[in-house]
Design an enzyme around this catalytic site. Structure first.
Site, PDB file in Angstrom:
ATOM      1  N   GLU A 136      -7.365   1.833  -2.647  1.00  0.00           N
ATOM      2  CA  GLU A 136      -7.382   0.384  -2.458  1.00  0.00           C
ATOM      3  C   GLU A 136      -8.828  -0.086  -2.418  1.00  0.00           C
ATOM      4  O   GLU A 136      -9.402  -0.399  -3.446  1.00  0.00           O
ATOM      5  CB  GLU A 136      -6.614   0.009  -1.188  1.00  0.00           C
ATOM      6  CG  GLU A 136      -6.326  -1.478  -1.097  1.00  0.00           C
ATOM      7  CD  GLU A 136      -5.323  -1.790  -0.008  1.00  0.00           C
ATOM      8  OE1 GLU A 136      -5.221  -2.958   0.368  1.00  0.00           O
ATOM      9  OE2 GLU A 136      -4.645  -0.865   0.469  1.00  0.00           O
TER      10      GLU A 136
ATOM     11  N   GLU B 284      -6.201   0.451  11.085  1.00  0.00           N
ATOM     12  CA  GLU B 284      -5.472  -0.639  10.444  1.00  0.00           C
ATOM     13  C   GLU B 284      -4.242  -1.022  11.254  1.00  0.00           C
ATOM     14  O   GLU B 284      -3.932  -2.206  11.415  1.00  0.00           O
ATOM     15  CB  GLU B 284      -5.050  -0.211   9.042  1.00  0.00           C
ATOM     16  CG  GLU B 284      -4.268  -1.247   8.272  1.00  0.00           C
ATOM     17  CD  GLU B 284      -3.963  -0.795   6.863  1.00  0.00           C
ATOM     18  OE1 GLU B 284      -3.766  -1.658   6.000  1.00  0.00           O
ATOM     19  OE2 GLU B 284      -3.937   0.433   6.619  1.00  0.00           O
TER      20      GLU B 284
END
Length: 858
Positions: A457, A733
């Site tokens: 990502e 996260e």
């Protein structure tokens, strides 16, 4: 003296760079200044200019021309001081290539056919030239389609990595200027460059990634300009006369890692060699690039900023070595190995362990593996060139002999911003939390603000930086870097005003492509420039990005329509609310449209503030009225007359309070209800990306400071300190990326290095540390520490544009407080200690005690 937001003025891309200086120690404040410019054989002085301005002062002379070098110095007049100060040390600024016609270089790369759908072996390009006269100075202007590293006569030029970085390449490709005078020799010379795919044509993005996002070529664009001692010049630019050959890099990818075969490497490949016909080198293929798209940097490059040795090395039964560096970081390994030719050493990376082995599932399709093949030429020190990994642990297999700490080093890489903010307090767990925030910012500020540094990502998500920008701009001087990224946000904005989820934009089907407008993410166009203006005092930055911000708010106004409620379309809501299931992070407990409408009001209000700062009163009135209408609509739909919310969630109350969407009568009830909700869950986190940065302020501002501290200091999952209790060295996260039972979160989106939830550090700086900017650039500041939670002392420092702000406080045995604050020259402060009236402070160091400042209750 600094220029724009650059400490090094070499190769600046602005013809009239603004100037910033700090005052001489003890000056107090500036009444006037004089600037002196040395350009060519002339000296220009402004004469005395009566002004207190010292940050981003307009360029005082004729604009720079391409390549022009000017030396600047300043002196100032201070009150009660006879005459001006001494002149500052001279600082040089040198323009880059400001006109597209200055460029002669064209992109050159491999001359052989390549399969654009397959992995392609990187090329190297080179050319030879001779110098017959002494050289007075030489400049290399260089960039690439892909990534590059340049050598001249076998010596590396510069120390940046992943150059030229990632921008919206069709519109902006950065070049960098290097002083290479010392690289050149009389007679024969050689310039050569390693090339890599990088973001330009490498496989990048979700679900297997996309190749060739910007093009299929891998090319160098370089222009070496030499000035001889007689004033004549010579240009050596990439053109059809250069040659190319495959290098010892067999493969290279940002996700995949790098493979290097030392048997194929000639260390003298970029040096002159008489009699060598270079039979393996063939003519380059020439590609195209519009020189109007070549731009100079606005911020520093990515560099190695630290090196770490492994804290443990464990040999496995099968001969593999497992290394723990004690810190989750972003970078790569440098190894020194010696073994038989053909020996293959494999380096694998991961952030965490599972059952004593690398936990690679969170990496998804980012294999993060480097491979070194030895050549038996003696000890070889090697480090990958065109990749970075997010890791704390590494596995090395195939190592010849016994691996020790002398053989391997982890090198930390990120955008080399100047550190500007520090914080510490009496609670070591809070200190570790703050350190984790710093490390996550470092690991994710890699040319642009990314969401994670390890998996497939690593994108510039707009929502993440929107919530984190206040923290980021305290910790580091990120103004130039984020100014550049915001420029790309404007370029990627859709014609209707939609801001993409991430910038630069790459394919992201089916969830992120086609692009849809989303609250909190799109609002980065309004709120991030405003934050940077408040922290760095750059009004022109605000002006540059105003059209993008206005187009976004106008879009939301059309979507909301006359109701002023943004209650349609796709929204992420309070993303990663811990109540949301792992497979659906947007399914939190707060109505997504409540979030969207709250952000609509918040951005409209800040757009009005922006317009007023820019002197646009008509827009200020228009958007101020719009903000009021949206706030009214928000209250009608989502707030009961009592102050209770229709969504009885912590994020709903945090938004209503922090965004000032409630009436004065509703705020106490909302604050009380928020506090009760927090305490009912034993002060565990119940908010996601949207609510988490706001909740401590919402509690603090409604009289529940004690509850905010309980929330901060909770150690049970989910909480800020739970990761600290299990050894985290970065912000995660997900609140439970590693679950209490030791297993990994089963969600496919599980990063252990993600700064968004670390936005609480801004509250640490302002409320625990006590320092808040009340005028742009910290020219005026508020020192208002609010102790609690058993924390007995705190210290914070911030290198503002005007100088160092330093503040500390400590509890005394009698329940009072002693405090110290240093106000930079040219600034003023207001200090408010608990139970005391505010005190105005001028420049200098001040010591305060509550016993001396307390006032009797009325």
């Amino acid at each position: 003296m600094s220029f724009e937001h650059l400490t090094d003025g070499l190769g600046i891309g602005v013809p009239a760079p603004r100037l910033t200086w700090t005052l001489p120690p003890g000056a107090g404040r500036q009444e006037a200044y004089e600037l002196e410019l040395h350009r060519s054989a002339t000296v220009h002085r402004t004469g005395r200019v009566d002004s207190p301005e010292q940050v981003l002062v307009p360029w005082p002379g004729a604009p720079l021309t391409s390549r022009e070098r000017v030396t600047v110095r300043v002196r100032i007049w201070a009150p009660d001081t006879p005459g001006p100060s001494a002149w500052s040390e001279p600082a040089a600024v040198e323009a880059g290539l400001l006109d597209p016609t200055d460029w002669q270089a064209v992109p050159v790369g491999a001359g052989w056919d390549e399969d654009p759908q397959a992995d392609r072996r990187p090329a190297r390009v080179r050319t030879d030239f001779r110098l017959e006269r002494p050289v007075t100075h030489a400049r290399l202007y260089v960039t690439a389609h892909g990534l590059y590293e340049v050598e001249i006569n076998g010596r590396r030029v510069g120390d940046e990595t992943l150059a030229p970085g990632w921008t919206v390449y069709p519109h902006r490709l950065r070049y960098r200027t290097h002083d290479v005078t010392g690289h050149l020799t009389d007679g024969a010379n050689t310039i050569g460059a390693w090339l890599g795919d990088g973001w330009y044509r490498g496989r990048y993005g979700f679900d297997g990634g996309t190749r060739n996002i910007y093009g299929t070529d891998q090319s160098l664009i370089a222009q070496l300009e030499i000035t001889y001692d007689d004033g004549t010049t010579r240009v050596i630019a990439t053109d059809p006369t250069w040659t190319a050959a495959p290098g010892p890099l067999l493969s290279s990818g940002l996700y995949e890692g790098e493979a290097f075969d030392a048997r194929l490497h000639d260390p003298g490949w970029a040096t002159p060699r008489a009699g060598d016909t270079h039979t393996q080198w063939t003519p380059v293929r020439v590609h195209t690039r519009d020189p109007r798209t070549l731009v100079a940097p606005q911020g520093p490059p990515v560099r190695c900023t630290q090196e770490l040795s492994p804290v443990t090395i464990t040999r496995k039964a099968d001969g593999r070595y497992l290394l723990d560096f004690g810190q989750n970081l972003v970078g790569r390994l440098r190894v020194t190995a010696d073994g038989p030719a053909g020996t293959v050493v494999t380096l694998r990376h991961a952030e965490v362990l599972q059952d004593g082995e690398l936990a690679t599932r969170p990496l998804r399709e980012a294999t993060s593996t480097d491979v070194l093949t030895l050549a038996r030429t003696g000890p070889l020190t090697w480090e990958p060139r065109f990749t970075l990994h997010g890791f704390r642990y590494a596995e090395i297999s195939g190592w010849p002999g016994e691996l020790t700490t002398d053989h391997v080093t982890a090198r930390v890489y990120h955008t080399d911003m100047r550190r500007t903010g520090w914080f510490e307090c009496s609670d070591p767990m809070v200190d570790r939390l703050h350190e984790n925030v710093v490390w996550s910012m470092r690991g994710n500020f890699v040319d642009l603000p990314t969401d994670c540094p390890q998996r497939d990502e690593r994108l510039g998500w707009t929502g993440d930086i929107q919530v984190f920008a206040p923290t980021a701009s305290y910790l580091y001087d990120c103004a130039g870097m984020l100014d550049s990224w915001l420029t790309d946000v404007g370029l990627e904005q859709l014609p209707d005003g939609t801001i993409p989820w991430y910038v630069p934009v790459i394919p992201g089907e089916p969830m992120w492509t086609p692009i849809q407008p989303g609250a909190a993410w799109g609002d980065a166009a309004v709120l991030t420039p405003w934050t940077l203006y408040q922290r760095f005092g750059d009004l022109e930055l605000l002006r540059r990005h105003y059209p993008t911000a206005r187009a976004w708010v106008d879009l939301v106004a059309r979507l909301a329509g006359p109701s002023r409620l943004w209650d349609t379309g796709f929204q992420l809501g309070d993303w990663l609310d811990p109540a949301a299931p792992p497979e659906d992070p947007a399914a939190g407990r707060t109505d997504r449209y409540l979030v969207a409408t709250a952000y609509f009001a918040h951005s409209a209000r800040h757009l009005a503030l922006t317009a007023r700062a820019l002197g646009n009163e008509r827009d200020a009135e228009r958007y101020g009225a719009l903000a009021g209408e949206v706030a009214d609509a928000f209250r009608r739909r989502y707030v009961l007359p009592s102050g209770r919310m229709t969504d009885d969630s912590p994020t709903a109350y945090a938004l209503g309070i922090a965004f000032d969407l409630l009436t004065r009568e509703q705020r106490p009830t909302a604050g009380d209800r928020l506090a009760r909700l927090v305490l009912a869950d034993d002060a565990r986190i119940a908010t996601g990306f949207v609510g988490t940065p706001l909740i401590c302020d919402a509690l603090t501002d409604t009289g529940h400071l004690d509850v905010a501290y309980r929330l901060l200091l909770q150690t049970e999952c989910p909480s800020w300190l739970y990761p600290v209790t299990v050894g985290a060295t970065t912000v995660w996260e997900r609140w439970d990326s590693l679950r209490p039972d030791g297993t990994l979160n089963p969600g496919g989106m599980t990063s252990f290095n993600h700064y968004a939830l670390g936005a609480v550090a801004d509250w640490l700086h302002r409320v625990v540390g006590g320092v808040t900017a009340t005028a742009p650039g910290y020219r005026e500041l508020d020192f208002h520490p609010r102790p609690g939670g058993g924390i007995t002392w705190a210290r914070t420092r911030h290198a503002s544009p005007y100088g160092m702000v330093s503040a500390s406080w400590e509890s005394t045995a009698d329940g009072g407080l002693t405090a110290s604050i240093t106000v930079p020259d040219g600034c003023r402060a207001t200090a408010t200690l608990p139970g005391c009236r505010p005190v105005s402070l001028g420049p200098g160091k001040h010591t305060l005690e509550t016993a001396n400042l307390a006032t009797e209750a009325a």
